[in-house]
Design a protein around this motif. Structure first.
Motif, PDB file in Angstrom:
ATOM      1  N   GLY A 165       3.610   8.731  -9.796  1.00 52.34           N
ATOM      2  CA  GLY A 165       2.429   9.416 -10.301  1.00 52.34           C
ATOM      3  C   GLY A 165       1.444   9.863  -9.228  1.00 52.34           C
ATOM      4  O   GLY A 165       0.554  10.663  -9.501  1.00 52.34           O
ATOM      5  N   ARG A 166       1.606   9.357  -7.996  1.00 53.31           N
ATOM      6  CA  ARG A 166       0.633   9.663  -6.943  1.00 53.31           C
ATOM      7  C   ARG A 166       1.215  10.417  -5.753  1.00 53.31           C
ATOM      8  O   ARG A 166       0.495  10.718  -4.808  1.00 53.31           O
ATOM      9  CB  ARG A 166       0.024   8.358  -6.425  1.00 53.31           C
ATOM     10  CG  ARG A 166      -0.808   7.638  -7.466  1.00 53.31           C
ATOM     11  CD  ARG A 166      -1.561   6.492  -6.875  1.00 53.31           C
ATOM     12  NE  ARG A 166      -2.480   6.956  -5.843  1.00 53.31           N
ATOM     13  CZ  ARG A 166      -3.020   6.167  -4.932  1.00 53.31           C
ATOM     14  NH1 ARG A 166      -2.746   4.892  -4.917  1.00 53.31           N
ATOM     15  NH2 ARG A 166      -3.844   6.647  -4.033  1.00 53.31           N
ATOM     16  N   ILE A 167       2.477  10.717  -5.775  1.00 58.42           N
ATOM     17  CA  ILE A 167       3.108  11.291  -4.584  1.00 58.42           C
ATOM     18  C   ILE A 167       2.536  12.665  -4.232  1.00 58.42           C
ATOM     19  O   ILE A 167       2.313  12.966  -3.063  1.00 58.42           O
ATOM     20  CB  ILE A 167       4.652  11.323  -4.713  1.00 58.42           C
ATOM     21  CG1 ILE A 167       5.271  11.597  -3.353  1.00 58.42           C
ATOM     22  CG2 ILE A 167       5.095  12.329  -5.761  1.00 58.42           C
ATOM     23  CD1 ILE A 167       6.724  11.243  -3.272  1.00 58.42           C
ATOM     24  N   GLU A 168       2.254  13.501  -5.232  1.00 60.49           N
ATOM     25  CA  GLU A 168       1.675  14.825  -4.954  1.00 60.49           C
ATOM     26  C   GLU A 168       0.310  14.683  -4.290  1.00 60.49           C
ATOM     27  O   GLU A 168      -0.001  15.372  -3.315  1.00 60.49           O
ATOM     28  CB  GLU A 168       1.552  15.641  -6.251  1.00 60.49           C
ATOM     29  CG  GLU A 168       2.866  16.053  -6.859  1.00 60.49           C
ATOM     30  CD  GLU A 168       3.595  17.097  -6.025  1.00 60.49           C
ATOM     31  OE1 GLU A 168       2.932  17.888  -5.344  1.00 60.49           O
ATOM     32  OE2 GLU A 168       4.842  17.103  -6.061  1.00 60.49           O
ATOM     33  N   GLN A 169      -0.515  13.787  -4.811  1.00 66.42           N
ATOM     34  CA  GLN A 169      -1.852  13.563  -4.241  1.00 66.42           C
ATOM     35  C   GLN A 169      -1.745  13.034  -2.810  1.00 66.42           C
ATOM     36  O   GLN A 169      -2.488  13.459  -1.931  1.00 66.42           O
ATOM     37  CB  GLN A 169      -2.627  12.574  -5.118  1.00 66.42           C
ATOM     38  CG  GLN A 169      -3.986  12.220  -4.565  1.00 66.42           C
ATOM     39  CD  GLN A 169      -4.638  11.072  -5.332  1.00 66.42           C
ATOM     40  OE1 GLN A 169      -4.084  10.566  -6.293  1.00 66.42           O
ATOM     41  NE2 GLN A 169      -5.814  10.682  -4.888  1.00 66.42           N
ATOM     42  N   THR A 170      -0.816  12.121  -2.577  1.00 68.54           N
ATOM     43  CA  THR A 170      -0.638  11.550  -1.245  1.00 68.54           C
ATOM     44  C   THR A 170      -0.208  12.619  -0.244  1.00 68.54           C
ATOM     45  O   THR A 170      -0.737  12.700   0.864  1.00 68.54           O
ATOM     46  CB  THR A 170       0.389  10.406  -1.282  1.00 68.54           C
ATOM     47  OG1 THR A 170      -0.070   9.411  -2.200  1.00 68.54           O
ATOM     48  CG2 THR A 170       0.598   9.797   0.083  1.00 68.54           C
ATOM     49  N   TRP A 223       0.832  -1.206   0.000  1.00 65.58           N
ATOM     50  CA  TRP A 223       0.000   0.000   0.000  1.00 65.58           C
ATOM     51  C   TRP A 223       0.872   1.263   0.000  1.00 65.58           C
ATOM     52  O   TRP A 223       0.609   2.207  -0.742  1.00 65.58           O
ATOM     53  CB  TRP A 223      -0.937   0.000   1.202  1.00 65.58           C
ATOM     54  CG  TRP A 223      -1.706   1.265   1.325  1.00 65.58           C
ATOM     55  CD1 TRP A 223      -2.790   1.649   0.596  1.00 65.58           C
ATOM     56  CD2 TRP A 223      -1.423   2.345   2.224  1.00 65.58           C
ATOM     57  NE1 TRP A 223      -3.211   2.896   0.987  1.00 65.58           N
ATOM     58  CE2 TRP A 223      -2.379   3.351   1.990  1.00 65.58           C
ATOM     59  CE3 TRP A 223      -0.455   2.560   3.205  1.00 65.58           C
ATOM     60  CZ2 TRP A 223      -2.396   4.546   2.690  1.00 65.58           C
ATOM     61  CZ3 TRP A 223      -0.480   3.741   3.902  1.00 65.58           C
ATOM     62  CH2 TRP A 223      -1.434   4.717   3.644  1.00 65.58           C
ATOM     63  N   SER A 242       2.402   1.911  -3.388  1.00 70.32           N
ATOM     64  CA  SER A 242       1.462   2.473  -4.362  1.00 70.32           C
ATOM     65  C   SER A 242       1.101   3.914  -4.015  1.00 70.32           C
ATOM     66  O   SER A 242       0.931   4.749  -4.906  1.00 70.32           O
ATOM     67  CB  SER A 242       0.195   1.614  -4.438  1.00 70.32           C
ATOM     68  OG  SER A 242      -0.543   1.713  -3.233  1.00 70.32           O
ATOM     69  N   ALA A 243       1.005   4.226  -2.724  1.00 73.35           N
ATOM     70  CA  ALA A 243       0.644   5.592  -2.312  1.00 73.35           C
ATOM     71  C   ALA A 243       1.746   6.588  -2.654  1.00 73.35           C
ATOM     72  O   ALA A 243       1.466   7.747  -2.968  1.00 73.35           O
ATOM     73  CB  ALA A 243       0.340   5.632  -0.823  1.00 73.35           C
ATOM     74  N   THR A 261      -3.154  14.874   0.495  1.00 72.79           N
ATOM     75  CA  THR A 261      -4.099  14.179   1.378  1.00 72.79           C
ATOM     76  C   THR A 261      -3.591  14.158   2.811  1.00 72.79           C
ATOM     77  O   THR A 261      -4.355  14.393   3.759  1.00 72.79           O
ATOM     78  CB  THR A 261      -4.336  12.742   0.872  1.00 72.79           C
ATOM     79  OG1 THR A 261      -4.794  12.791  -0.475  1.00 72.79           O
ATOM     80  CG2 THR A 261      -5.336  12.014   1.730  1.00 72.79           C
TER      81      THR A 261
END
Length: 158
Positions: free
Chosen positions: A108-113, A100, A103-104, A116
Motif C-alpha cells: 500500500g505504500r510502495i508508490e509513495q516511497t 522500517w 513497512s516503507a 519520496t
C-alpha cells in the motif's frame, strides 16, 4: 654448523588430505563457509560515536558484530573518553532497519516511497565538461548559420 635434513620438514598435504582438512574446518566453523563473506551487512557505514572512526565487522560466537578497538594510549594522547573495545551486535541495528524497510515498501505504500525517494534526489546538474561541450556546440551552430548563405551561393549551378 648443523645441517637440516629434508625429512624434518613437513610434506605438503595430498589432495585427499586437503579435502579432509576442509571438511574438518567446515564442521567446526561457527558460520557456514558460504557466508564467510557476509562479515557485516553494512560494511564501512557504521561509525563509533565515541571517536568517529569506522567500525569493523566481525563474527563472534556465530553472531555478527561491529567492533571499535581504541587502545588506551591513543585515547589518552587524543583526549578521548573511549573504552578499549566497543561492540555493537548487528541484530540491534538490522532488525529495526528491516522492519522500517518492510513497512516503507509494503504493497500500500510502495508508490509513495518511490515518489519520496525520487523527490529526494538532487536536481540534474550537468557536469562542467557537459556544459563546456554544449557551449562549443552552440558556437559551432551559430558559425554554421552565419556561413550557410555563402555556402548556398557557392553550390548554386550557373
Amino acid at each position: 654448523m648443523q645441517r637440516v635434513r629434508d625429512d624434518h620438514h613437513p610434506r605438503q598435504a595430498t589432495q585427499p588430505g586437503r579435502n579432509l582438512l576442509q571438511q574438518r574446518r567446515a564442521a567446526t566453523s561457527p558460520v557456514e563457509p558460504a557466508t564467510w563473506h557476509l562479515t557485516a551487512s553494512t560494511p564501512g557505514l557504521i561509525y563509533c560515536a565515541a571517536c568517529d572512526r569506522r567500525m569493523q565487522g566481525q563474527y563472534s560466537h556465530g553472531d555478527a558484530y561491529y567492533r571499535c578497538r581504541f587502545p588506551q594510549e591513543y585515547a589518552l594522547a587524543n583526549q578521548v573518553q573511549h573504552p578499549s573495545d566497543v561492540y555493537l551486535c548487528e541484530d540491534t541495528l538490522t532488525d529495526p532497519l528491516d522492519t522500517w524497510l518492510a513497512s516503507a515498501f509494503a504493497a500500500g505504500r510502495i508508490e509513495q516511497t518511490i515518489t519520496t525517494m525520487t523527490d529526494a534526489q538532487p536536481p540534474d546538474q550537468p557536469s562542467p565538461l557537459v556544459t563546456a561541450a554544449q557551449t562549443i556546440i552552440k558556437e559551432c551552430d551559430a558559425e554554421l548559420v552565419r556561413q550557410l548563405p555563402s555556402a548556398v551561393i557557392c553550390t548554386v549551378p550557373r
